[in-house]
Design a protein around this motif. Structure first.
Motif, PDB file in Angstrom:
ATOM      1  N   UNK A 139      29.112  58.036  32.567  1.00  0.00           N
ATOM      2  CA  UNK A 139      29.519  57.016  31.592  1.00  0.00           C
ATOM      3  C   UNK A 139      31.001  56.713  31.664  1.00  0.00           C
ATOM      4  N   UNK A 140      31.865  57.755  31.537  1.00  0.00           N
ATOM      5  CA  UNK A 140      33.302  57.466  31.644  1.00  0.00           C
ATOM      6  C   UNK A 140      33.651  56.833  32.991  1.00  0.00           C
ATOM      7  N   UNK A 141      32.951  57.267  34.037  1.00  0.00           N
ATOM      8  CA  UNK A 141      33.215  56.702  35.369  1.00  0.00           C
ATOM      9  C   UNK A 141      33.024  55.184  35.334  1.00  0.00           C
ATOM     10  N   UNK A 142      31.907  54.770  34.805  1.00  0.00           N
ATOM     11  CA  UNK A 142      31.640  53.331  34.760  1.00  0.00           C
ATOM     12  C   UNK A 142      32.594  52.619  33.802  1.00  0.00           C
ATOM     13  N   UNK A 143      32.925  53.322  32.716  1.00  0.00           N
ATOM     14  CA  UNK A 143      33.774  52.675  31.720  1.00  0.00           C
ATOM     15  C   UNK A 143      35.214  52.542  32.203  1.00  0.00           C
ATOM     16  N   UNK A 144      35.634  53.449  33.086  1.00  0.00           N
ATOM     17  CA  UNK A 144      37.053  53.458  33.467  1.00  0.00           C
ATOM     18  C   UNK A 144      37.354  52.811  34.812  1.00  0.00           C
ATOM     19  N   UNK A 145      36.319  52.431  35.527  1.00  0.00           N
ATOM     20  CA  UNK A 145      36.602  52.010  36.904  1.00  0.00           C
ATOM     21  C   UNK A 145      37.335  50.665  36.990  1.00  0.00           C
ATOM     22  N   UNK A 146      37.459  49.962  35.861  1.00  0.00           N
ATOM     23  CA  UNK A 146      38.214  48.704  35.890  1.00  0.00           C
ATOM     24  C   UNK A 146      39.716  48.937  35.718  1.00  0.00           C
ATOM     25  N   UNK A 147      40.102  50.169  35.326  1.00  0.00           N
ATOM     26  CA  UNK A 147      41.517  50.417  35.011  1.00  0.00           C
ATOM     27  C   UNK A 147      42.423  50.051  36.187  1.00  0.00           C
ATOM     28  N   UNK A 148      41.999  50.424  37.397  1.00  0.00           N
ATOM     29  CA  UNK A 148      42.865  50.171  38.558  1.00  0.00           C
ATOM     30  C   UNK A 148      43.075  48.668  38.785  1.00  0.00           C
ATOM     31  N   UNK A 149      42.051  47.883  38.458  1.00  0.00           N
ATOM     32  CA  UNK A 149      42.194  46.433  38.642  1.00  0.00           C
ATOM     33  C   UNK A 149      43.156  45.854  37.593  1.00  0.00           C
ATOM     34  N   UNK A 150      43.098  46.414  36.389  1.00  0.00           N
ATOM     35  CA  UNK A 150      44.032  45.958  35.352  1.00  0.00           C
ATOM     36  C   UNK A 150      45.462  46.321  35.753  1.00  0.00           C
ATOM     37  N   UNK A 151      45.626  47.551  36.253  1.00  0.00           N
ATOM     38  CA  UNK A 151      46.964  47.969  36.683  1.00  0.00           C
ATOM     39  C   UNK A 151      47.475  47.043  37.789  1.00  0.00           C
ATOM     40  N   UNK A 152      46.584  46.696  38.712  1.00  0.00           N
ATOM     41  CA  UNK A 152      46.975  45.806  39.800  1.00  0.00           C
ATOM     42  C   UNK A 152      47.402  44.441  39.243  1.00  0.00           C
ATOM     43  N   UNK A 153      46.612  43.932  38.296  1.00  0.00           N
ATOM     44  CA  UNK A 153      46.938  42.621  37.726  1.00  0.00           C
ATOM     45  C   UNK A 153      48.295  42.672  37.021  1.00  0.00           C
ATOM     46  N   UNK A 154      48.531  43.741  36.246  1.00  0.00           N
ATOM     47  CA  UNK A 154      49.815  43.857  35.530  1.00  0.00           C
ATOM     48  C   UNK A 154      50.972  43.979  36.506  1.00  0.00           C
ATOM     49  N   UNK A 155      50.691  44.721  37.579  1.00  0.00           N
ATOM     50  CA  UNK A 155      51.716  44.966  38.588  1.00  0.00           C
ATOM     51  C   UNK A 155      52.147  43.663  39.267  1.00  0.00           C
TER      52      UNK A 155
END
Ligand code: SF4
Ligand code: SF4
Ligand code: SF4
Lengths: 336, 380
Positions: A139-155
């Protein structure tokens, strides 16, 4: 003659498929670590478009600069520059990054990245102490796997905002400021200058504070959870977005897969799809680091394989599986 | 908070040059001029002695004023007077570090350009731009020098020159004037750095670019010795030692009077030693009222001048002279150093907090998970 050549080719292939991946990978990663963290002392300079964390803050030792650093700097140029002459520099930088990346695909993560290697070393250390590892769980895996894309977008967006005059230059290279690579990697050359908080501005203070906190989390996190940070890494997200034309590929033949789950069990990144997905031929997912442990752990002949520009270079075989099983190599996975 | 602490500490240190240097040493892995005064730093007496032979901390000597450089002293700078005096001393308008685009532009072919201005006055804070007609010499990083004519437009003297490649450019302005039986030769010099991206430049190239160069056609000049491991991106910080060498026709000048004046007008003078060297410690003279106003890119300009006389006699523009008086000036910039705004202790504290937070979260989580039979124990 040709029979002879054929025999020697199949001998080489057999030897490759029987490889002790764990020690091969250890020595490969070790060499890459030394190259990228200390190569600068030997005047090695591979440029500033390296597709993994050869940290630019490791000023003396680096043999090349992690692409995320110049990318953020370039994007923070004033817009009138960015959309004229400086734009060419951005495109050239990206082109070079792409060329480096295309060769190894995410193999940069599994075999070259100093921060990835460091996480593997922390895992080995944990194993020695006998402390249990942790998993994210499905569950956490699926819930958190977008974090890296958000970080990329912010970056990308924050530097663009700096160039557009909305944010202060104190927020320059925002990802680098919170990246554990910046804090940890320079320490390997005795450079402690990144262990500080920057009190010169509120944003600097917040970002460097976050950076130090995350570095602390990184050390414990990677000790307890294999490749703890890679799951959140924006470089990994960027890789995935441009991975289509890459030359190194992880392929799966779903027809012969028995869903035994071995591959999933050994996967440091907890990628369930590697076992469950029997439809997709290209088995590399966004979180995959192309460490190839799944290939080494698969007992079914030819089910998982690695190709370079269409040429098969390493595949799962029963013999290889048994050899590695008997050695215990590559089977440090999790059981469920 | 830390920054306020540092500010207060520096204010006290200002009156003690020795401690200031000590502060600087603790400050960071900073570049040291390393010119033999290391042990004098902690000892005021030794430091006095050091001053005698051409080394000084700026604090505690001449104090504030024009530093004996005279109001007529001419100097070149790449900091426009309009910007310099734009907003008082707190946070000058748009003041950005050299190399980051200060007074930068581009010519019509897209080649980056820089501009320098001629000022008069020994105190950088109050000096003002002047008009002049002399042409300027610009020496590029390749060592080639070209003359740049300046159109007499009646406005402040400024020279715009192309900077096609990264490196340090020397700009020279020379004025000769006869005053009774003395020929006055003034040489104003500015070192202008053009640096774009540091990543990916081979180290040997980077090292070559910062080596100080001199120009044979120039009668007298001040050369700033480079800091340890200096690159195009190295900035001079508060507490750094800075060493200048005075050269006449390429030879060191002993006993020249060398004066260093800070951006806010604090100054100190020493005599150059047998190698023509004079050493100073850069003081902090930037004290914003609130730490939130603190700008780590805050630029101050220093001015260093050297003067001496020789019995050289001759004729100039039909007039005879029995002696020659040389005055050379050089300006440069300095900025807050890392120690002025970065804190190791807080950094390590936050890092440890991250470590403990994650460690204890994992531990607590696991503890919770290994106690599923609580009710059984309760039953006992
Ligand atoms: S701080 Fe991180 S993202 Fe930035 S250069 Fe270093 S490794 Fe790359
Ligand atoms: S995903 Fe991991 S291995 Fe890949 S670049 Fe990021 S930190 Fe390095
Ligand atoms: S899917 Fe395979 S190659 Fe990818 S991270 Fe998992 S084990 Fe490694």
């Amino acid at each position: 003659m040709s029979e002879c050549r054929g025999r020697s080719t199949s001998r080489i292939r057999r030897a490759v498929n029987n490889v002790d991946l764990q020690s091969f990978r250890f020595w490969f990663q070790f060499t890459a670590f030394v190259l990228f963290v200390y190569g600068g002392y030997l005047a090695i300079d591979l440029g500033n478009s390296i597709p993994m964390f050869s940290c630019g803050y490791n000023r003396e030792g680096r043999a090349g600069v992690c692409y995320l650093l110049p990318l953020q700097h370039q994007l923070a140029r004033p817009w009138e520059q960015l959309f004229s002459a400086a734009g060419i520099a951005v495109l050239t930088g990206f082109g070079l990054f792409f060329l480096w990346f295309i060769v190894l695909n995410k193999g940069w993560c599994g075999f070259m990245c100093p921060l990835g290697t460091l996480q593997d070393w922390l895992t080995s250390l944990r194993k020695r102490t006998g402390i249990r590892y942790s998993l994210y769980g499905e569950k956490p895996f699926n819930a958190l796997s977008w974090v890296k894309f958000v970080l990329l977008a912010l970056m990308i967006l924050i530097p663009l905002g700096i160039g557009g005059g909305w944010f202060s230059h104190d927020m320059g290279a925002p990802f680098c400021q919170i990246c554990p690579g910046r804090v940890v990697l320079p320490l390997f050359t005795g450079d402690t200058t990144q262990l500080t908080l920057d009190f010169s501005s509120v944003s600097g203070l917040v970002l460097t504070g976050l950076g130090m906190f995350i570095a602390g989390m990184f050390l414990i996190g990677s000790f307890i959870k294999k490749r703890f940070f890679c799951f959140f890494c924006p470089m990994s997200a960027l890789h995935y977005l441009i991975a289509k034309p890459a030359l190194l590929k992880l392929k799966k033949d779903g027809e012969t897969c028995t869903k035994c789950g071995n591959c999933f069990n050994v996967c440091d990144m907890e990628i369930r799809a590697i076992a469950d997905d029997i439809v997709k031929k290209d088995a590399m997912t966004d979180d995959c680091t192309l460490c190839l442990k799944c290939v080494a752990a698969c007992p079914e002949p030819g089910t998982l394989k690695v190709e370079f520009a269409g040429l098969k270079i390493f595949e799962s075989t029963e013999e290889g599986f048994l050899k590695r099983m008997n050695k215990g190599a590559g089977c440090d996975g999790h059981s469920h | 908070m830390r920054i306020i602490h540092l500010l207060a500490a520096s204010a006290i240190l200002l009156v003690s040059g020795a401690s200031l240097a000590q502060h600087a040493e603790a400050a960071k892995a900073m570049n040291h001029g390393g010119q033999g005064d290391a042990h004098a730093r902690n000892n005021p007496e030794k430091q006095e002695a050091a001053r005698g032979r051409g080394s000084a901390s700026m604090a505690g000597s001449n104090g504030r004023g024009d530093g004996g450089q005279g109001d007529g002293v001419l100097w070149l700078t790449d900091a426009s007077a309009f910007k310099r005096n734009g907003k008082g001393s707190g946070r000058p308008a748009g003041d950005k570090p050299a190399g980051g685009g200060r007074m930068a532009g581009m010519d019509k072919d897209g080649v980056p350009t820089r501009r320098v201005w001629l000022n008069v006055g020994g105190n950088p804070k109050t000096a003002r731009p002047v008009t002049a007609e002399e042409s300027a010499l610009v020496q590029g990083p390749d060592g080639n020098t070209r003359e740049i004519a300046v159109e007499p437009h009646g406005g402040p003297y400024n020279v715009k020159f192309p900077t096609p490649s990264q490196g340090s450019y020397n700009v020279y302005f020379t004025r000769r004037a006869l005053a009774r039986d003395t020929l006055n030769i003034t040489l104003a010099k500015a070192e202008v750095v053009f640096a774009s991206m540091g990543h990916g430049m081979p180290k040997d190239v980077a090292a070559r670019l910062v080596v100080p160069r001199t120009e044979a056609r120039i009668p007298v000049e001040i050369v700033r010795e480079r800091q340890d491991k200096e690159t195009l991106f190295t900035r001079l910080n508060y507490g750094d030692e800075i060493v200048f060498q005075v050269l006449q026709a390429g030879k060191p000048v002993q006993n020249a009077r060398v004066t260093f004046t800070s951006g806010q007008g604090w100054s100190n003078s020493v005599q150059s030693d047998e190698d023509g060297r004079a050493t100073f410690t850069v003081i902090r003279d930037y004290y914003p009222e609130d730490w939130r106003l603190f700008d780590k890119r805050h630029r101050e300009n220093y001015l260093v001048s050297a003067s001496f006389s020789t019995p050289e006699a001759g004729e100039y523009l039909g007039g005879k002279y029995a002696a020659t008086r040389y005055t050379a000036t050089l300006s440069g910039a300095y900025y807050p150093g890392m120690a002025d705004y970065e804190s190791y202790s807080s950094g390590l504290m936050v890092g440890t907090a991250g470590l403990l937070f994650t460690g204890s979260s994992v531990w607590l989580y696991r503890r919770r998970r290994v106690k599923p039979y609580q009710e059984v124990r309760f039953d006992e």
